[in-house]
Scaffold this motif. Structure first.
Motif, PDB file in Angstrom:
ATOM      1  N   TYR A  68       0.870  -1.180   0.000  1.00 19.95           N
ATOM      2  CA  TYR A  68       0.000   0.000   0.000  1.00 19.95           C
ATOM      3  C   TYR A  68       0.903   1.225   0.000  1.00 19.95           C
ATOM      4  O   TYR A  68       1.675   1.448   0.919  1.00 19.95           O
ATOM      5  CB  TYR A  68      -0.915   0.028   1.235  1.00 19.95           C
ATOM      6  CG  TYR A  68      -1.817   1.242   1.237  1.00 19.95           C
ATOM      7  CD1 TYR A  68      -2.973   1.273   0.461  1.00 19.95           C
ATOM      8  CD2 TYR A  68      -1.492   2.379   1.972  1.00 19.95           C
ATOM      9  CE1 TYR A  68      -3.783   2.405   0.416  1.00 19.95           C
ATOM     10  CE2 TYR A  68      -2.298   3.514   1.937  1.00 19.95           C
ATOM     11  CZ  TYR A  68      -3.438   3.513   1.159  1.00 19.95           C
ATOM     12  OH  TYR A  68      -4.237   4.636   1.100  1.00 19.95           O
ATOM     13  N   PHE A  69       0.836   2.034  -1.079  1.00 25.18           N
ATOM     14  CA  PHE A  69       1.688   3.221  -1.193  1.00 25.18           C
ATOM     15  C   PHE A  69       0.977   4.454  -0.617  1.00 25.18           C
ATOM     16  O   PHE A  69       1.568   5.247   0.092  1.00 25.18           O
ATOM     17  CB  PHE A  69       2.070   3.468  -2.659  1.00 25.18           C
ATOM     18  CG  PHE A  69       2.779   2.298  -3.300  1.00 25.18           C
ATOM     19  CD1 PHE A  69       4.077   1.991  -2.936  1.00 25.18           C
ATOM     20  CD2 PHE A  69       2.136   1.484  -4.231  1.00 25.18           C
ATOM     21  CE1 PHE A  69       4.734   0.911  -3.509  1.00 25.18           C
ATOM     22  CE2 PHE A  69       2.782   0.401  -4.802  1.00 25.18           C
ATOM     23  CZ  PHE A  69       4.082   0.114  -4.446  1.00 25.18           C
ATOM     24  N   ILE A  71       8.294  12.473  15.454  1.00 24.02           N
ATOM     25  CA  ILE A  71       7.452  11.273  15.561  1.00 24.02           C
ATOM     26  C   ILE A  71       7.798  10.258  14.459  1.00 24.02           C
ATOM     27  O   ILE A  71       7.866   9.057  14.703  1.00 24.02           O
ATOM     28  CB  ILE A  71       5.946  11.654  15.483  1.00 24.02           C
ATOM     29  CG1 ILE A  71       5.553  12.509  16.686  1.00 24.02           C
ATOM     30  CG2 ILE A  71       5.061  10.410  15.399  1.00 24.02           C
ATOM     31  CD1 ILE A  71       4.230  13.258  16.530  1.00 24.02           C
ATOM     32  N   CYS A  72       8.046  10.765  13.229  1.00 21.96           N
ATOM     33  CA  CYS A  72       8.278   9.855  12.099  1.00 21.96           C
ATOM     34  C   CYS A  72       9.699   9.300  12.081  1.00 21.96           C
ATOM     35  O   CYS A  72       9.922   8.185  11.619  1.00 21.96           O
ATOM     36  CB  CYS A  72       8.000  10.571  10.775  1.00 21.96           C
ATOM     37  SG  CYS A  72       6.259  10.967  10.556  1.00 21.96           S
ATOM     38  N   PRO A  76       3.613   7.816   5.709  1.00 19.96           N
ATOM     39  CA  PRO A  76       4.353   7.103   6.764  1.00 19.96           C
ATOM     40  C   PRO A  76       4.058   5.602   6.775  1.00 19.96           C
ATOM     41  O   PRO A  76       3.033   5.162   6.246  1.00 19.96           O
ATOM     42  CB  PRO A  76       3.869   7.768   8.059  1.00 19.96           C
ATOM     43  CG  PRO A  76       2.684   8.582   7.711  1.00 19.96           C
ATOM     44  CD  PRO A  76       2.599   8.726   6.229  1.00 19.96           C
ATOM     45  N   ASP A  77       4.954   4.823   7.408  1.00 24.55           N
ATOM     46  CA  ASP A  77       4.728   3.362   7.470  1.00 24.55           C
ATOM     47  C   ASP A  77       3.548   3.063   8.395  1.00 24.55           C
ATOM     48  O   ASP A  77       3.043   3.937   9.099  1.00 24.55           O
ATOM     49  CB  ASP A  77       5.991   2.636   7.933  1.00 24.55           C
ATOM     50  CG  ASP A  77       6.406   3.060   9.340  1.00 24.55           C
ATOM     51  OD1 ASP A  77       5.593   2.923  10.264  1.00 24.55           O
ATOM     52  OD2 ASP A  77       7.545   3.550   9.511  1.00 24.55           O
ATOM     53  N   ALA A  78       3.144   1.778   8.414  1.00 25.89           N
ATOM     54  CA  ALA A  78       1.895   1.386   9.095  1.00 25.89           C
ATOM     55  C   ALA A  78       1.917   1.738  10.585  1.00 25.89           C
ATOM     56  O   ALA A  78       0.941   2.278  11.121  1.00 25.89           O
ATOM     57  CB  ALA A  78       1.656  -0.104   8.903  1.00 25.89           C
ATOM     58  N   GLN A  79       3.040   1.464  11.270  1.00 25.47           N
ATOM     59  CA  GLN A  79       3.088   1.716  12.716  1.00 25.47           C
ATOM     60  C   GLN A  79       3.030   3.223  13.008  1.00 25.47           C
ATOM     61  O   GLN A  79       2.292   3.673  13.894  1.00 25.47           O
ATOM     62  CB  GLN A  79       4.372   1.112  13.306  1.00 25.47           C
ATOM     63  CG  GLN A  79       4.327   1.096  14.840  1.00 25.47           C
ATOM     64  CD  GLN A  79       5.592   0.521  15.449  1.00 25.47           C
ATOM     65  OE1 GLN A  79       6.302  -0.247  14.802  1.00 25.47           O
ATOM     66  NE2 GLN A  79       5.883   0.878  16.687  1.00 25.47           N
ATOM     67  N   THR A  80       3.796   4.010  12.236  1.00 29.70           N
ATOM     68  CA  THR A  80       3.789   5.476  12.440  1.00 29.70           C
ATOM     69  C   THR A  80       2.407   6.043  12.101  1.00 29.70           C
ATOM     70  O   THR A  80       1.909   6.935  12.782  1.00 29.70           O
ATOM     71  CB  THR A  80       4.877   6.145  11.573  1.00 29.70           C
ATOM     72  OG1 THR A  80       6.102   5.447  11.752  1.00 29.70           O
ATOM     73  CG2 THR A  80       5.050   7.601  11.923  1.00 29.70           C
ATOM     74  N   SER A  81       1.784   5.484  11.047  1.00 34.55           N
ATOM     75  CA  SER A  81       0.423   5.918  10.673  1.00 34.55           C
ATOM     76  C   SER A  81      -0.544   5.730  11.833  1.00 34.55           C
ATOM     77  O   SER A  81      -1.386   6.589  12.100  1.00 34.55           O
ATOM     78  CB  SER A  81      -0.086   5.103   9.483  1.00 34.55           C
ATOM     79  OG  SER A  81       0.201   5.760   8.296  1.00 34.55           O
ATOM     80  N   ARG A  82      -0.419   4.580  12.481  1.00 31.93           N
ATOM     81  CA  ARG A  82      -1.307   4.281  13.620  1.00 31.93           C
ATOM     82  C   ARG A  82      -1.072   5.287  14.756  1.00 31.93           C
ATOM     83  O   ARG A  82      -2.023   5.812  15.346  1.00 31.93           O
ATOM     84  CB  ARG A  82      -1.059   2.843  14.089  1.00 31.93           C
ATOM     85  CG  ARG A  82      -1.812   2.421  15.342  1.00 31.93           C
ATOM     86  CD  ARG A  82      -3.312   2.374  15.146  1.00 31.93           C
ATOM     87  NE  ARG A  82      -4.002   2.007  16.369  1.00 31.93           N
ATOM     88  CZ  ARG A  82      -5.272   2.268  16.629  1.00 31.93           C
ATOM     89  NH1 ARG A  82      -6.016   2.898  15.747  1.00 31.93           N
ATOM     90  NH2 ARG A  82      -5.815   1.896  17.760  1.00 31.93           N
TER      91      ARG A  82
END
Length: 813
Positions: free
Chosen positions: A50-51, A392-393, A493-499
């Protein structure tokens, strides 16, 4: 002068069923023909990456194909192209604004082509020694333009010229031209075409007269690979029969090889989900738009607002976003946005029954304010949120507090502390930021606040919720959850940072609403874990901070100048610059550097976060212009002229070069000492390559291009936005005419309507006023239609088929 402007926006969503069917690291690129202009971040260890990346850019040149390539990232070897989605420019309109799954096509080197070739073909009659007549074909290959880069470098092209028929294939070859995408060949080749029947080769076979109908000239372009295999760059075919006895001179677009390496069955390589919106605007001179522009700009003065041209535009467009974007930009450009937003917000409030639902829907008013905040609030977001979002990122702490989603070994108390630390930091930055809030946003918020208080006079909190529903819910909370969309981060951002960002965003929305609620709303959380999290907050402290912040950003009192004295960050990125006067073994070299442009200075740095190596104050820049490719045999170059030697810079692609030139031109257009003339090429080996002058500080030989002052913070082209609005009205002409008929019949027949008509969804408050505006819109659009038709006729007659502007596509018949 008519300007043809193209842009592309959209989103790369995700890919599925990719080959090979195992966990790999994937990324996706966007290419104009063979030139990469956009790249997503790498999604690691995935089968269905998922981009989620949005893109928007101006397209500064002509192109044939828009392609999306999926790559398998490799550490040691070259990245492997898995497959592509290639769409012809003419077909882009079929996909506009729709989300589609596209099947990936195989990447075949024989179909990866770009550029055009200039040929002159002639059939001559020759009389042989014995008096018989035969024909000779003369092929003059003049030049090529726009060949692709090979491995990021200009290619070493050569051409093969063949005469092909059922029983012959004569081939000749040009010299190799070094390091250029625009080779000048200027070579002529001769082929004998028709032989008289008395002519024989030194063999026992009689050679009969050839069938000229079946002969064709084929020109193939190649990149000379030296020690590796030569790379095919494209071909063209011209049947000899079209020549008759004339000389035939034309430009041709290079084509893929017929059949290429296609195997009989194409394997399923997977698919890619995209949303693409391509627009091409032919912007006429400004005076052509005067009537339509005036009609739109006086919208806020029309009573009722639903009878105004701007309101009708948004009513007739199927996708409101298409209409709101150019409308907001045009009204902003002419300082008419605040009264228009106030008028449509008042209409919106008429239909709002409860104070706690003020500006929560997707109405015209809320969309206009959303769009205004995106345009005007760019710098405000950067100075307020970028440092904390970067933290954060770049060094994320685990923040998951949902017991169901906790990873093994995670501690919910520690995570809650981490989340609390981030939420406090983001909240603190926001409530301290009112001094940086742009005046225009403050004016809009002031207007909305007073309208809401007037509509619900008995509710003391509505004046706050009217503002917080925008500034917290639709601005800061949205920017936190998708920082890449607001240019706070380069990628999704990647999945964990997105969360983590999603949880922070939820918290900010809640805290933002505390200042405008009559009682605590902890009970309204769907998730119990969020309810537990908020029990740790001292509500009174946050409520006071929110109220003070909302008071500040919805006040029309002039701000202290401290917020404005800070330089506005305009653009940054990696490019190559030519060493200025320093040499390495006698040869001036190009180095990769990080460039940064603010409203105060233009700098370059060894790396992104290092101190600047070289600084040019904006007031010292005299001109910014393109640099001819011939100067250093490099594409996408431009020059920044200042007091010292010119700074020569190479961008990574044509889109990036165009964006940098435009940004630099905008910020320097009001400089006192701007040059009127410049040199399009470099000063090398004792002379200017363009005019051959031998004195280095001699006056330029070409006129500078940029000369119109503009607003550096908000880049708006008023005529282009009006052209966009015209094309929306033109597409929806049948709806406008139906609406005009409806208004006419309502005005004449006042009785009840028996059945709903096509126009029953439209707001018609005053049929006479609406009818009057519609008539003006239809008349104005019809006049503009005529102007566009005249231009298209002139364009088609002036750009002859086969000219450089309008090259021949495919085989000539």
């Amino acid at each position: 002068e008519v300007r043809v402007l193209q842009n592309l926006r959209g989103k790369i969503y995700d890919a599925k069923h990719l080959v090979p069917n195992k966990m790999r690291d994937f990324f996706c690129t966007i290419n104009l023909d063979q030139e990469e202009v956009f790249r997503t971040q790498v999604v690691e260890k995935s089968l269905s990456p998922y981009f989620g990346e949005e893109f928007y850019f101006e397209i500064p040149r002509t192109f044939q194909w828009l392609s999306f390539y999926i790559y398998d990232k490799s550490v040691l070897q070259k990245d492997l192209r898995i497959g592509k989605v290639a769409i012809k420019k003419e077909d882009l309109c079929n996909y506009t604004g729709k989300e589609n799954w596209f099947t990936l096509q195989p990447v075949d080197s024989n179909s990866e082509v770009q550029g055009k070739v200039h040929l002159e073909l002639k059939l001559n009659e020759l009389i042989t020694d014995n008096g018989s007549v035969c024909q000779q074909l003369v092929v003059h290959i003049k030049e090529c333009h726009g060949l692709p880069l090979i491995n990021g470098q200009n290619c070493d092209p050569y051409a093969t010229v063949s005469l092909v028929g059922p029983s012959r294939n004569d081939q000749k070859k040009t010299k190799v031209k070094k390091k250029t995408s625009n080779p000048q060949f200027n070579e002529t080749f001769y082929f004998e075409v028709t032989r008289s029947s008395s002519y024989t080769k030194k063999s026992q076979f009689q050679v009969e007269e050839e069938d000229i109908e079946k002969l064709e000239v084929r020109v193939d372009l190649w990149n000379n690979g030296n020690l590796v295999q030569d790379v095919f760059l494209g071909e063209i075919k011209v049947p000899v029969k079209v020549l008759r006895n004339d000389s035939f001179k034309a430009w041709y677009l290079l084509q893929p090889r017929e059949n290429g390496n296609k195997s009989s069955k194409t394997d399923d390589l997977g698919s890619l989900r995209l949303n693409i919106c391509y627009t091409e605007d032919c912007v006429l001179p400004s005076e052509y738009y005067a009537s339509l522009r005036n009609l739109l700009l006086k919208s806020s003065d029309v009573q009722p607002i639903s009878a105004s041209a701007a309101y009708i535009l948004c009513e007739v467009c199927r996708d409101k976003y298409d209409a709101v974007l150019p409308l907001v930009r045009l009204l902003l450009h002419h300082h008419k946005l605040v009264p228009f937003v106030a008028a449509v917000a008042e209409l919106d409030l008429k239909d709002t029954q409860e104070a706690n639902t003020v500006f929560r829907g997707n109405s015209l008013a809320t969309r206009c304010v959303d769009e205004m905040m995106k345009i005007v609030g760019k710098h405000y977001l950067k100075v307020t949120l970028k440092p904390v979002i970067d933290e954060i990122c770049e060094s994320p702490k685990p923040c998951e507090i949902d017991p169901i989603k906790l990873r093994e070994g995670d501690n919910v108390e520690t995570n809650m502390e981490n989340l609390r630390y981030y939420v406090d930091k983001v909240f603190r930055e926001i409530v301290r930021s009112s001094i940086s809030c742009p005046t225009l946003m403050c004016d809009v918020f002031y207007s909305l606040r007073h309208l809401a208080a007037k509509r619900f006079p008995n509710d003391p909190h509505v004046q706050y919720s009217a503002v917080s529903s925008f500034v917290f819910l639709r601005f800061f909370a949205v920017a936190v959850v998708s920082p890449h969309t607001f240019h706070l981060r380069p990628h999704h951002p990647d999945a964990q940072t997105s969360r983590t960002l999603t949880l922070i965003s939820k918290a900010i929305q809640t805290l933002g609403s505390w200042g405008s609620l009559t009682k605590s709303k902890l009970s309204s959380f769907k998730e119990t874990f969020m309810c537990e999290f908020f029990k740790t907050f001292q509500e009174e402290n946050f409520t006071e901070s929110v109220k003070k912040f909302l008071d500040d950003v919805s006040s029309t009192e002039s701000k202290e100048p401290s917020g404005l004295s800070e330089p506005v960050h305009l653009k940054e990125g990696e490019m190559y610059k030519r060493a200025q006067g320093r040499t390495r073994i006698g040869k001036k070299n190009f180095k990769k550097r990080w460039f940064c442009l603010t409203s105060r200075e233009f700098t370059y740095h060894k790396q992104q976060d290092k101190e600047p190596i070289f600084t040019i104050p904006i007031k010292n820049i005299l001109a910014v212009e393109k640099l001819d490719e011939s100067s250093f045999n490099k594409k996408n170059m431009f020059q920044v002229l200042h007091g010292e030697k010119p700074l020569y810079i190479q961008a990574n692609n044509c889109v990036e070069a165009s964006e940098w030139i435009e940004a630099l031109c905008r910020v320097t257009r009001c400089n006192q000492k701007r040059l009127t003339f410049y040199h399009p090429s470099a000063f090398l080996n004792g002379n200017w390559l363009c005019c051959k002058a031998t004195v280095e500080n001699t006056v330029g030989c070409a006129r500078c291009t940029a000369d119109v002052p503009a607003d550096t913070q908000i880049e708006i082209d008023g005529d282009r936005e009006t052209e966009r609005i015209y094309s929306l009205f033109a597409v929806n002409m049948s709806k406008l005419q139906k609406l005009e008929e409806a208004c006419g019949s309502i005005a004449v027949y006042q009785g009840p309507r028996k059945e709903p008509d096509d126009y029953s969804n439209f707001t018609i408050e005053d049929s006479v006023a609406t009818f009057h505006t519609l008539k003006q819109i239809i008349d104005t659009v019809e006049k503009l239609n005529e102007s566009h038709e005249k231009y298209q006729k002139k364009r088609s007659s002036s750009a002859k088929y086969g000219s450089e502007e309008n090259p021949i596509v495919g085989k000539v018949s």
